[in-house]
Scaffold this motif. Structure first.
Motif, PDB file in Angstrom:
ATOM      1  N   MET A   1      -3.476 -14.697  -1.989  1.00  0.00           N
ATOM      2  CA  MET A   1      -4.279 -13.865  -1.105  1.00  0.00           C
ATOM      3  C   MET A   1      -5.055 -12.825  -1.910  1.00  0.00           C
ATOM      4  O   MET A   1      -4.486 -12.072  -2.700  1.00  0.00           O
ATOM      5  N   SER A   2      -6.362 -12.800  -1.716  1.00  0.00           N
ATOM      6  CA  SER A   2      -7.217 -11.881  -2.469  1.00  0.00           C
ATOM      7  C   SER A   2      -8.484 -11.618  -1.674  1.00  0.00           C
ATOM      8  O   SER A   2      -9.120 -12.550  -1.165  1.00  0.00           O
ATOM      9  N   LYS A   3      -8.850 -10.346  -1.582  1.00  0.00           N
ATOM     10  CA  LYS A   3     -10.070  -9.976  -0.853  1.00  0.00           C
ATOM     11  C   LYS A   3     -11.284 -10.674  -1.437  1.00  0.00           C
ATOM     12  O   LYS A   3     -12.191 -11.089  -0.720  1.00  0.00           O
ATOM     13  N   SER A   4     -11.318 -10.815  -2.761  1.00  0.00           N
ATOM     14  CA  SER A   4     -12.469 -11.435  -3.417  1.00  0.00           C
ATOM     15  C   SER A   4     -12.629 -12.905  -3.042  1.00  0.00           C
ATOM     16  O   SER A   4     -13.724 -13.455  -3.114  1.00  0.00           O
ATOM     17  N   LYS A   5     -11.524 -13.538  -2.618  1.00  0.00           N
ATOM     18  CA  LYS A   5     -11.574 -14.947  -2.224  1.00  0.00           C
ATOM     19  C   LYS A   5     -11.859 -15.122  -0.735  1.00  0.00           C
ATOM     20  O   LYS A   5     -12.047 -16.247  -0.263  1.00  0.00           O
ATOM     21  N   GLY A   6     -11.852 -14.016   0.003  1.00  0.00           N
ATOM     22  CA  GLY A   6     -12.120 -14.093   1.439  1.00  0.00           C
ATOM     23  C   GLY A   6     -11.059 -14.829   2.222  1.00  0.00           C
ATOM     24  O   GLY A   6     -11.344 -15.406   3.272  1.00  0.00           O
ATOM     25  N   ASN A   7      -9.828 -14.804   1.719  1.00  0.00           N
ATOM     26  CA  ASN A   7      -8.752 -15.576   2.372  1.00  0.00           C
ATOM     27  C   ASN A   7      -7.633 -14.691   2.911  1.00  0.00           C
ATOM     28  O   ASN A   7      -6.507 -15.138   3.085  1.00  0.00           O
ATOM     29  N   VAL A   8      -7.960 -13.423   3.195  1.00  0.00           N
ATOM     30  CA  VAL A   8      -6.927 -12.463   3.576  1.00  0.00           C
ATOM     31  C   VAL A   8      -6.765 -12.335   5.086  1.00  0.00           C
ATOM     32  O   VAL A   8      -7.686 -12.622   5.858  1.00  0.00           O
ATOM     33  N   ILE A   9      -5.584 -11.892   5.483  1.00  0.00           N
ATOM     34  CA  ILE A   9      -5.326 -11.436   6.847  1.00  0.00           C
ATOM     35  C   ILE A   9      -5.029  -9.953   6.744  1.00  0.00           C
ATOM     36  O   ILE A   9      -4.026  -9.551   6.145  1.00  0.00           O
TER      37      ILE A   9
ATOM     38  N   LEU B   1       9.137   7.762  -9.646  1.00  0.00           N
ATOM     39  CA  LEU B   1       8.463   6.470  -9.592  1.00  0.00           C
ATOM     40  C   LEU B   1       6.999   6.707  -9.270  1.00  0.00           C
ATOM     41  O   LEU B   1       6.675   7.389  -8.292  1.00  0.00           O
ATOM     42  N   LEU B   2       6.107   6.185 -10.103  1.00  0.00           N
ATOM     43  CA  LEU B   2       4.682   6.428  -9.906  1.00  0.00           C
ATOM     44  C   LEU B   2       3.917   5.125  -9.688  1.00  0.00           C
ATOM     45  O   LEU B   2       4.144   4.131 -10.371  1.00  0.00           O
ATOM     46  N   SER B   3       2.996   5.168  -8.723  1.00  0.00           N
ATOM     47  CA  SER B   3       2.122   4.017  -8.509  1.00  0.00           C
ATOM     48  C   SER B   3       0.819   4.487  -7.865  1.00  0.00           C
ATOM     49  O   SER B   3       0.806   5.455  -7.105  1.00  0.00           O
ATOM     50  N   GLY B   4      -0.267   3.804  -8.210  1.00  0.00           N
ATOM     51  CA  GLY B   4      -1.560   4.130  -7.631  1.00  0.00           C
ATOM     52  C   GLY B   4      -2.238   2.890  -7.088  1.00  0.00           C
ATOM     53  O   GLY B   4      -2.054   1.787  -7.616  1.00  0.00           O
ATOM     54  N   VAL B   5      -3.012   3.075  -6.030  1.00  0.00           N
ATOM     55  CA  VAL B   5      -3.755   1.968  -5.419  1.00  0.00           C
ATOM     56  C   VAL B   5      -5.211   2.392  -5.251  1.00  0.00           C
ATOM     57  O   VAL B   5      -5.485   3.481  -4.743  1.00  0.00           O
ATOM     58  N   LYS B   6      -6.132   1.544  -5.666  1.00  0.00           N
ATOM     59  CA  LYS B   6      -7.552   1.860  -5.532  1.00  0.00           C
ATOM     60  C   LYS B   6      -8.018   1.643  -4.099  1.00  0.00           C
ATOM     61  O   LYS B   6      -7.687   0.613  -3.491  1.00  0.00           O
ATOM     62  N   PRO B   7      -8.804   2.555  -3.552  1.00  0.00           N
ATOM     63  CA  PRO B   7      -9.340   2.384  -2.197  1.00  0.00           C
ATOM     64  C   PRO B   7     -10.628   1.564  -2.217  1.00  0.00           C
ATOM     65  O   PRO B   7     -11.728   2.080  -1.994  1.00  0.00           O
ATOM     66  N   THR B   8     -10.493   0.285  -2.502  1.00  0.00           N
ATOM     67  CA  THR B   8     -11.662  -0.581  -2.626  1.00  0.00           C
ATOM     68  C   THR B   8     -11.750  -1.652  -1.541  1.00  0.00           C
ATOM     69  O   THR B   8     -12.744  -2.367  -1.467  1.00  0.00           O
ATOM     70  N   ALA B   9     -10.722  -1.774  -0.714  1.00  0.00           N
ATOM     71  CA  ALA B   9     -10.732  -2.776   0.359  1.00  0.00           C
ATOM     72  C   ALA B   9      -9.674  -2.425   1.383  1.00  0.00           C
ATOM     73  O   ALA B   9      -8.752  -1.646   1.105  1.00  0.00           O
ATOM     74  N   ARG B  10      -9.797  -2.990   2.558  1.00  0.00           N
ATOM     75  CA  ARG B  10      -8.790  -2.763   3.595  1.00  0.00           C
ATOM     76  C   ARG B  10      -7.483  -3.454   3.233  1.00  0.00           C
ATOM     77  O   ARG B  10      -7.462  -4.477   2.553  1.00  0.00           O
ATOM     78  N   VAL B  11      -6.394  -2.887   3.724  1.00  0.00           N
ATOM     79  CA  VAL B  11      -5.055  -3.388   3.402  1.00  0.00           C
ATOM     80  C   VAL B  11      -4.815  -4.733   4.088  1.00  0.00           C
ATOM     81  O   VAL B  11      -5.077  -4.891   5.281  1.00  0.00           O
ATOM     82  N   HIS B  12      -4.285  -5.694   3.338  1.00  0.00           N
ATOM     83  CA  HIS B  12      -3.932  -6.990   3.928  1.00  0.00           C
ATOM     84  C   HIS B  12      -2.435  -7.242   3.761  1.00  0.00           C
ATOM     85  O   HIS B  12      -1.729  -6.465   3.091  1.00  0.00           O
ATOM     86  N   ILE B  13      -1.953  -8.291   4.376  1.00  0.00           N
ATOM     87  CA  ILE B  13      -0.505  -8.516   4.390  1.00  0.00           C
ATOM     88  C   ILE B  13       0.042  -8.826   2.997  1.00  0.00           C
ATOM     89  O   ILE B  13       1.221  -8.618   2.733  1.00  0.00           O
ATOM     90  N   GLY B  14      -0.823  -9.296   2.097  1.00  0.00           N
ATOM     91  CA  GLY B  14      -0.397  -9.498   0.714  1.00  0.00           C
ATOM     92  C   GLY B  14      -0.104  -8.167   0.046  1.00  0.00           C
ATOM     93  O   GLY B  14       0.876  -8.045  -0.705  1.00  0.00           O
ATOM     94  N   ASN B  15      -0.931  -7.150   0.302  1.00  0.00           N
ATOM     95  CA  ASN B  15      -0.673  -5.797  -0.219  1.00  0.00           C
ATOM     96  C   ASN B  15       0.651  -5.268   0.321  1.00  0.00           C
ATOM     97  O   ASN B  15       1.430  -4.649  -0.408  1.00  0.00           O
ATOM     98  N   TYR B  16       0.879  -5.516   1.612  1.00  0.00           N
ATOM     99  CA  TYR B  16       2.080  -4.981   2.261  1.00  0.00           C
ATOM    100  C   TYR B  16       3.355  -5.579   1.680  1.00  0.00           C
ATOM    101  O   TYR B  16       4.248  -4.864   1.214  1.00  0.00           O
ATOM    102  N   PHE B  17       3.454  -6.905   1.700  1.00  0.00           N
ATOM    103  CA  PHE B  17       4.676  -7.541   1.220  1.00  0.00           C
ATOM    104  C   PHE B  17       4.775  -7.531  -0.302  1.00  0.00           C
ATOM    105  O   PHE B  17       5.879  -7.545  -0.854  1.00  0.00           O
ATOM    106  N   GLY B  18       3.634  -7.494  -0.985  1.00  0.00           N
ATOM    107  CA  GLY B  18       3.642  -7.519  -2.441  1.00  0.00           C
ATOM    108  C   GLY B  18       3.997  -6.193  -3.075  1.00  0.00           C
ATOM    109  O   GLY B  18       4.543  -6.158  -4.181  1.00  0.00           O
TER     110      GLY B  18
END
Length: 322
Positions: free
Chosen positions: A193-201, A5-22
Motif C-alpha cells: 500500500m502506497s499513496k504514490s501507487k494510488g492503491n490506498v484505502i 521513543l522518538l518518531s516523525g511523520v511527514k504531512p505529505t498525504a492523508r492517513v491510510h490503513i497501511g500507515n495505521y497498522f504499519g
C-alpha cells in the motif's frame, strides 16, 4: 524515567490503513511503556511540497486529528510540529559542519534520487543531517525504524560519535533502533500500500468510497464453489486485520469452497467499517476544531523545546559559542 521513543511523520498525504497498522497503532500501544515524542515533520515535507504551503498546513492538522482519534493521549505523548522547535535547525547547522559531501552522497535517498534523475535540492541532500538532529536533540533512547530507514539511524549515531569525539564531551547518547512489529498492508492491487501507487484505502475517507475500493480489491478468477488458498488472496489479507473474530470460519470456507469473492468483500467491508467506526467518529469531531488541534500541538512543542534547549545549552558550551 521512561525511555524516550522518538518518531516523525511527514504531512505529505492523508492517513491510510497501511500507515495505521504499519506504525501509528504501535505508538498508541507503546505510550504507557515509553515517553513518546511524536513530531509532525513539516520541515522534512518541504522537499516534496515546497510549492504547497496550504497543503502542508491542512495535512498537519489532519495528521494531528488522526493521531488523537486513534487513541494517542497528549498527556502521555509529546505531539508537536518539527518547525515549532527552532533548536533542531540550530543543531542541524552545527552537525553540517561535521560531515562532508562525500559522506552524504552515500545516503540511500540521495542515491535513489540521482538514479531516477530527479532534481536534488540541498534539503534532500542534507535530509539525513536534519533527521539526526531530530533524533539526538531529545536524548532519544529508541527510534522505530523500517528496513529502508536503518541508515538514518546509523548516520545519527555517526554524528553523535563525531561530535562527542571532536569536542571531548559525552553530549549525545547513542540511540537504539526498534524494528517495527507492525503489519505490512497490501494495497487494493495486491502490491504494498502506497499513496504514490494510488492503491490506498484512507482511514477517514467517505464510507461509499471505501466500499468501492474494497469491492475492487484484486482477486483471481476462482468461482464460488472453488477451493481457495486464503494465504494467496488479497481480500483475506484484509480479513486478518478486520475480521479477527471470524477468521477461522472464513479460512474454513475458503479452503472447502462455498464462498465467492463478492461475499468475502461484503463481509470485509462490514467488519472494516465496524472496526474503524469509533476512530472515524472521533476524527470527524476533532477535525472541525482547529483551535483545539493547534492547542495540542503548541503544548507538545513547549515540552519539546524545553528538552531540546536543555541539550543545546550543553552543545553551545561544547562548541564554544557560550
Amino acid at each position: 524515567m521512561k525511555p524516550i521513543l522518538l518518531s516523525g511523520v511527514k504531512p505529505t498525504a492523508r492517513v491510510h490503513i497501511g500507515n495505521y497498522f504499519g506504525a501509528m497503532k504501535q505508538f498508541v500501544d507503546l505510550q504507557d511503556k515509553y515517553s513518546n515524542f511524536n513530531f509532525i515533520a513539516d520541515y522534512h515535507a518541504l522537499n516534496q511540497m515546497m510549492d504547497k504551503p496550504q497543503d502542508i498546513k491542512r495535512l498537519t492538522l489532519e495528521l494531528t486529528a488522526a493521531y488523537l482519534a486513534i487513541g494517542l493521549d497528549p498527556k502521555k505523548t509529546v505531539l508537536f510540529r518539527q518547525s515549532d522547535v527552532p533548536q533542531v535547525t540550530e543543531l542541524n547547522w552545527i552537525f553540517n559542519s561535521l560531515v562532508t559531501p562525500s559522506y552524504l552522497q552515500s545516503a540511500h535517498a540521495y542515491k535513489d534520487a540521482v538514479a531516477k534523475k530527479k532534481t536534488v535540492n540541498m534539503g534532500l541532500f542534507c535530509y539525513p543531517v536534519l533527521m539526526a538532529a531530530d533524533i539526538l536533540i531529545y536524548g532519544s533512547d529508541i527510534v522505530p525504524v523500517g528496513k529502508d530507514q536503518e541508515q538514518h539511524l546509523e548516520i545519527a549515531i555517526d554524528l553523535a560519535k563525531k561530535f562527542n569525539h571532536a569536542y571531548g564531551a559525552e553530549v549525545f547518547k547513542m540511540p537504539k533502533g526498534m524494528i517495527w512489529e507492525g503489519q505490512s498492508v497490501k494495497g487494493i492491487d495486491g502490491e504494498k500500500m502506497s499513496k504514490s501507487k494510488g492503491n490506498v484505502i484512507e482511514l477517514f475517507e467517505p464510507e461509499e468510497s471505501i466500499r468501492k475500493k474494497v469491492m475492487s480489491i484484486k482477486t483471481d478468477s476462482a468461482g464460488v464453489d472453488d477451493k481457495k488458498d486464503p494465504e494467496a488472496d488479497n481480500v483475506f489479507a484484509y480479513h486478518k486485520l478486520f475480521s479477527v473474530k471470524m477468521l477461522d470460519e472464513l479460512r474454513g470456507r475458503y479452503e472447502k469452497g462455498g464462498i465467492g469473492y463478492k461475499e468475502s468483500k461484503e463481509i470485509l467491508f462490514a467488519n472494516m467499517m465496524a472496526y474503524l467506526k469509533p476512530m472515524r467518529k472521533e476524527y470527524e469531531k476533532l477535525i472541525k476544531n482547529e483551535k483545539y488541534l493547534n492547542k495540542v500541538l503548541s503544548a507538545g512543542a513547549k515540552k519539546a523545546r524545553e528538552v531540546a534547549e536543555e541539550k543545546m545549552v550543553k552543545v553551545r558550551k561544547a562548541i564554544g559559542v557560550r
